[in-house]
Design a protein around this motif. Structure first.
Motif, PDB file in Angstrom:
ATOM      1  N   LEU A  19       0.828  -1.208   0.000  1.00  0.00           N
ATOM      2  CA  LEU A  19       0.000   0.000   0.000  1.00  0.00           C
ATOM      3  C   LEU A  19       0.864   1.261   0.000  1.00  0.00           C
ATOM      4  N   LEU A  20       1.972   1.223   0.732  1.00  0.00           N
ATOM      5  CA  LEU A  20       2.881   2.377   0.748  1.00  0.00           C
ATOM      6  C   LEU A  20       3.501   2.596  -0.623  1.00  0.00           C
ATOM      7  N   SER A  21       3.879   1.533  -1.294  1.00  0.00           N
ATOM      8  CA  SER A  21       4.465   1.672  -2.628  1.00  0.00           C
ATOM      9  C   SER A  21       3.441   2.201  -3.625  1.00  0.00           C
ATOM     10  N   ILE A  22       2.184   1.755  -3.495  1.00  0.00           N
ATOM     11  CA  ILE A  22       1.127   2.258  -4.387  1.00  0.00           C
ATOM     12  C   ILE A  22       0.893   3.746  -4.156  1.00  0.00           C
ATOM     13  N   LEU A  23       0.849   4.142  -2.886  1.00  0.00           N
ATOM     14  CA  LEU A  23       0.653   5.562  -2.567  1.00  0.00           C
ATOM     15  C   LEU A  23       1.797   6.413  -3.106  1.00  0.00           C
ATOM     16  N   CYS A  24       3.037   5.978  -2.842  1.00  0.00           N
ATOM     17  CA  CYS A  24       4.207   6.734  -3.329  1.00  0.00           C
ATOM     18  C   CYS A  24       4.263   6.730  -4.850  1.00  0.00           C
ATOM     19  N   GLY A  25       3.897   5.589  -5.465  1.00  0.00           N
ATOM     20  CA  GLY A  25       3.892   5.520  -6.922  1.00  0.00           C
ATOM     21  C   GLY A  25       2.874   6.464  -7.537  1.00  0.00           C
ATOM     22  N   PHE A  26       1.700   6.549  -6.917  1.00  0.00           N
ATOM     23  CA  PHE A  26       0.670   7.474  -7.412  1.00  0.00           C
ATOM     24  C   PHE A  26       1.138   8.925  -7.295  1.00  0.00           C
ATOM     25  N   ILE A  27       1.752   9.229  -6.150  1.00  0.00           N
ATOM     26  CA  ILE A  27       2.260  10.604  -5.956  1.00  0.00           C
ATOM     27  C   ILE A  27       3.353  10.900  -6.984  1.00  0.00           C
ATOM     28  N   ALA A  28       4.258   9.926  -7.202  1.00  0.00           N
ATOM     29  CA  ALA A  28       5.337  10.140  -8.168  1.00  0.00           C
ATOM     30  C   ALA A  28       4.794  10.302  -9.579  1.00  0.00           C
ATOM     31  N   GLY A  29       3.776   9.485  -9.940  1.00  0.00           N
ATOM     32  CA  GLY A  29       3.207   9.576 -11.280  1.00  0.00           C
ATOM     33  C   GLY A  29       2.491  10.887 -11.525  1.00  0.00           C
ATOM     34  N   THR A  30       1.643  11.266 -10.594  1.00  0.00           N
ATOM     35  CA  THR A  30       0.913  12.525 -10.758  1.00  0.00           C
ATOM     36  C   THR A  30       1.845  13.735 -10.654  1.00  0.00           C
ATOM     37  N   ALA A  31       2.872  13.621  -9.781  1.00  0.00           N
ATOM     38  CA  ALA A  31       3.842  14.718  -9.679  1.00  0.00           C
ATOM     39  C   ALA A  31       4.625  14.866 -10.975  1.00  0.00           C
ATOM     40  N   GLY A  32       4.889  13.728 -11.639  1.00  0.00           N
ATOM     41  CA  GLY A  32       5.585  13.787 -12.916  1.00  0.00           C
ATOM     42  C   GLY A  32       4.756  14.478 -13.977  1.00  0.00           C
ATOM     43  N   VAL A  33       3.476  14.118 -14.036  1.00  0.00           N
ATOM     44  CA  VAL A  33       2.578  14.769 -14.995  1.00  0.00           C
ATOM     45  C   VAL A  33       2.476  16.262 -14.695  1.00  0.00           C
ATOM     46  N   ALA A  34       2.319  16.592 -13.415  1.00  0.00           N
ATOM     47  CA  ALA A  34       2.213  18.009 -13.019  1.00  0.00           C
ATOM     48  C   ALA A  34       3.515  18.752 -13.308  1.00  0.00           C
ATOM     49  N   LEU A  35       4.650  18.070 -13.096  1.00  0.00           N
ATOM     50  CA  LEU A  35       5.954  18.698 -13.342  1.00  0.00           C
ATOM     51  C   LEU A  35       6.108  19.105 -14.801  1.00  0.00           C
ATOM     52  N   PHE A  36       5.830  18.183 -15.703  1.00  0.00           N
ATOM     53  CA  PHE A  36       6.014  18.506 -17.121  1.00  0.00           C
ATOM     54  C   PHE A  36       4.914  19.437 -17.627  1.00  0.00           C
ATOM     55  N   SER A  37       3.725  19.333 -17.042  1.00  0.00           N
ATOM     56  CA  SER A  37       2.669  20.280 -17.420  1.00  0.00           C
ATOM     57  C   SER A  37       3.062  21.692 -17.020  1.00  0.00           C
ATOM     58  N   ALA A  38       3.573  21.832 -15.806  1.00  0.00           N
ATOM     59  CA  ALA A  38       4.016  23.145 -15.344  1.00  0.00           C
ATOM     60  C   ALA A  38       5.186  23.645 -16.181  1.00  0.00           C
ATOM     61  N   SER A  39       6.070  22.721 -16.556  1.00  0.00           N
ATOM     62  CA  SER A  39       7.215  23.116 -17.393  1.00  0.00           C
ATOM     63  C   SER A  39       6.738  23.617 -18.750  1.00  0.00           C
ATOM     64  N   GLY A  40       5.761  22.883 -19.342  1.00  0.00           N
ATOM     65  CA  GLY A  40       5.221  23.334 -20.628  1.00  0.00           C
ATOM     66  C   GLY A  40       4.530  24.675 -20.520  1.00  0.00           C
ATOM     67  N   TYR A  41       3.768  24.842 -19.446  1.00  0.00           N
ATOM     68  CA  TYR A  41       3.070  26.128 -19.239  1.00  0.00           C
ATOM     69  C   TYR A  41       4.073  27.261 -19.011  1.00  0.00           C
ATOM     70  N   LEU A  42       5.175  26.950 -18.272  1.00  0.00           N
ATOM     71  CA  LEU A  42       6.214  27.952 -18.023  1.00  0.00           C
ATOM     72  C   LEU A  42       6.878  28.383 -19.324  1.00  0.00           C
ATOM     73  N   ILE A  43       7.171  27.401 -20.175  1.00  0.00           N
ATOM     74  CA  ILE A  43       7.801  27.710 -21.465  1.00  0.00           C
ATOM     75  C   ILE A  43       6.893  28.605 -22.302  1.00  0.00           C
ATOM     76  N   SER A  44       5.591  28.253 -22.301  1.00  0.00           N
ATOM     77  CA  SER A  44       4.647  29.048 -23.098  1.00  0.00           C
ATOM     78  C   SER A  44       4.492  30.457 -22.546  1.00  0.00           C
ATOM     79  N   GLN A  45       4.501  30.594 -21.227  1.00  0.00           N
ATOM     80  CA  GLN A  45       4.308  31.903 -20.611  1.00  0.00           C
ATOM     81  C   GLN A  45       5.488  32.838 -20.881  1.00  0.00           C
ATOM     82  N   THR A  46       6.672  32.286 -20.968  1.00  0.00           N
ATOM     83  CA  THR A  46       7.844  33.145 -21.196  1.00  0.00           C
ATOM     84  C   THR A  46       7.766  33.890 -22.528  1.00  0.00           C
TER      85      THR A  46
END
Length: 586
Positions: A19-46
């Motif tokens: 259960l701990l690995s599933i929780l951490c994996g979900f956080i890592a997966g969603t954080a990865g999506v959010a990370l690259f989404s924010a990066s794309g938005y940052l690039i566009s905003q500049t």
């Protein structure tokens, strides 16, 4: 599969880490999506030269998401691998617990190389079940759904496209791979087992093959089997690459679809173009989480086949009786050690029958026998009469088909088999010797004896020129059969216990050495219960009773003098032996 029930049980026992690995994996997966989404938005905003505080917030968010993703990914790897290794440990323990009681029967049915492949390779294959089979679908569903919900805020059609892509990568691609992988995987496993078997046979029979001129032929066969295994593995790898390629193709196809839909939506003024890079990067990052689905079929088939082969090795119907006995004995923990009054062990067999699997006749048929405490009993008879089978039943290496066996008037089913082994001085027909020294092989049970005492035991078994530091090769290759038997006897004499079970302990010794060894043995076991299985009839005058067996049945019982006076089966055997000794002496 029902064969995976033990694996599922082991996973439940590690549910906290899972259960701990599933929780951490979900956080890592969603954080990865959010990370690259924010990066794309940052690039566009500049491009639009936003205020400095906007860039600071976006930059800080990207850094924070990077830290969160790295930390959660580390936690996921730590918890999932800890759970995996714990599961593997439980599987080994469970498998070996079932394997030990039925080992004699398994060795008779399976070639040692194939058995080794199952014990090592198949158990190891099951370690991938959680990480490669059970875990990826959970992560795909959780990360995909969260990403789809995020994209649905911007466009319903893009969210629908991502759902279609998820279905294709999660179900269509794996099933296409599974169709081609199922047959290939079975061939790979069979060929690997065949190669392991042949290699073991060559190693064991190297000298005989060389002497009889067959070594070159066996080497050619090994090379052929190895080449066939390599071919099958290459086909399996090609199938996996095909699955990964299809996954990449679907990923870029969906990405292009998102790009096209976004272009139309931007042209229609549905949402701003600044979100385009964010959605593209979010899509590609999301599909990274489903990459493991492409190779899932291979690991799933591998785990199922491994579980099936292990279940075939120790089938439920073969060890059902043992499991019942183990359950009972785990509660009682009865001991074979000396009781308060100093009584030795009493053994009673009542109408015992046993038949080996696949045999048309019974090894034992309605055998009843009583060994009084401290008595000395010899079982004699022709080869195949059932003598050694009785010892296997007493040691709980086999389970009788009918009848009862009792130690100290208590059914053997109530005794803890480990305690029986630890408190019995047993010498079987084939004693194994490990690479090391004489001392290492004599003190296998961890007994604490001085070198002087151990050396004295060696003298009692007529090994006067043997040093405790002498080397022993693997399987005792540098020892003669007579030396092996005497070392096995010395090993038994150094153990504790009031029960002696000896199977042909002196068959490879000359008559003079045999008489001296038996004399010392009986002196040490004077107050213990002793059961001796033998072909030779010399030295049996000191036995309290002699049991004569033929074709799985007891045909005569009595002391040496009584049997000689009856002039029955034993008398004829003794007369033939005396004639043979006389001819050899002449």
């Amino acid at each position: 599969m029902k064969e995976l029930a033990v694996l599922s049980k082991a996973m439940m026992q590690e549910r906290k880490d899972i259960l701990l690995s599933i929780l951490c994996g979900f956080i890592a997966g969603t954080a990865g999506v959010a990370l690259f989404s924010a990066s794309g938005y940052l690039i566009s905003q500049t491009v639009f030269a936003p205020p400095l505080y906007t860039l600071i917030v976006l930059t800080s968010m990207v850094k924070l998401l990077g830290f969160v993703r790295a930390a959660s990914r580390y936690g996921e790897r730590l918890a999932s691998h800890r759970a995996t290794f714990s599961i593997l440990s439980r599987l080994r323990t469970s498998f070996f617990a079932k394997l030990i009681p039925v080992t004699p029967g398994i060795l008779n049915k399976n070639r040692s190389g194939d058995l080794l492949a199952r014990i090592v390779g198949d158990v190891e294959s099951l370690q991938h079940y959680f990480l490669r089979v059970a875990y990826p679908p959970i992560m795909v569903v959780m990360v995909f759904l969260s990403t789809v919900l995020f994209t649905a805020v911007f466009s319903f059609w893009i969210a629908c496209l991502l759902i279609v892509g998820m279905l294709i990568t999660a179900f269509v691609v794996p099933n296409l791979v599974l169709i081609g992988q199922r047959k290939i995987n079975e061939h790979v496993r069979q060929q690997r087992a065949k190669l392991s078997t042949e290699v073991t046979e060559v190693l064991y029979g190297f000298r005989d093959l060389k002497v009889y001129g067959q070594l070159a032929e066996r080497e050619r066969q090994l090379q052929q089997d190895s080449a066939e295994l390599a071919t099958q593995q290459q086909r399996a790898a090609t199938q996996l690459v095909l699955g990964q390629s299809m996954h990449v193709f679907v990923t870029y196809l969906v990405t292009w679809g998102v790009l096209v839909i976004s272009a139309f939506l931007i042209a229609d003024g549905v949402f701003a173009g600044v979100y385009l890079a964010m959605l593209i990067l979010a899509t590609q990052t999301m599909f990274e989480e489903s990459a493991a689905m492409a190779v899932l079929p291979a690991y799933k088939l591998d785990s199922e086949n491994a579980a099936k082969r292990l279940a075939e090795t120790v089938p439920d119907q073969q060890n059902k009786g043992y499991d019942d006995q183990s359950h009972s004995s785990s509660k009682t923990h009865l001991s074979l050690e000396v009781d308060a009054e100093g009584e030795a062990v009493t053994i009673e067999l009542s109408h015992v029958s046993f038949q080996y699997e696949g045999e048309w006749r019974s090894a034992l048929n309605d055998v009843s026998l009583y060994l009084a405490p401290g008595s000395k009993t010899a079982i004699v008879g022709a080869s195949g009469s059932g003598k050694s089978t009785i010892l296997d039943l007493l040691l709980k290496l086999r389970t009788p088909a009918a009848g009862k066996i009792k130690f100290n008037a208590i059914s053997v089913n109530e005794w803890n088999e480990t305690n029986i082994w630890q408190n019995t001085r047993a010498v079987l027909q084939q004693s194994h010797f490990f690479r090391g020294t004489i001392r290492d092989n004599l003190l296998l049970s961890g007994e604490s004896h001085s070198d002087e005492y151990v050396q004295d035991i060696l003298h009692q078994v007529q090994l006067f020129n043997t040093s405790l530091d002498d080397s022993v090769y693997e399987k005792g290759e540098n020892l003669s059969d007579g030396e092996k038997q005497r070392l096995a006897l010395a090993r038994a004499m150094l153990r504790k216990g009031r029960l002696w079970l000896l199977d042909e302990p002196t068959s490879s010794l000359d008559y003079v050495t045999e008489a001296r060894v038996l004399q010392n043995l009986l002196t040490q076991a004077v107050e213990d219960t002793l059961l001796l299985v033998c072909h030779r009839l010399t030295g049996l005058e000191r036995m309290d009773q002699i049991v004569v067996m033929d074709q799985g049945q007891i045909v005569e019982t009595g002391s040496f003098e009584e049997l000689m006076e009856r002039k029955g089966y034993f008398y004829e055997m003794k007369k033939i032996e005396l004639q043979m000794i006389g001819e050899q002496g002449a």
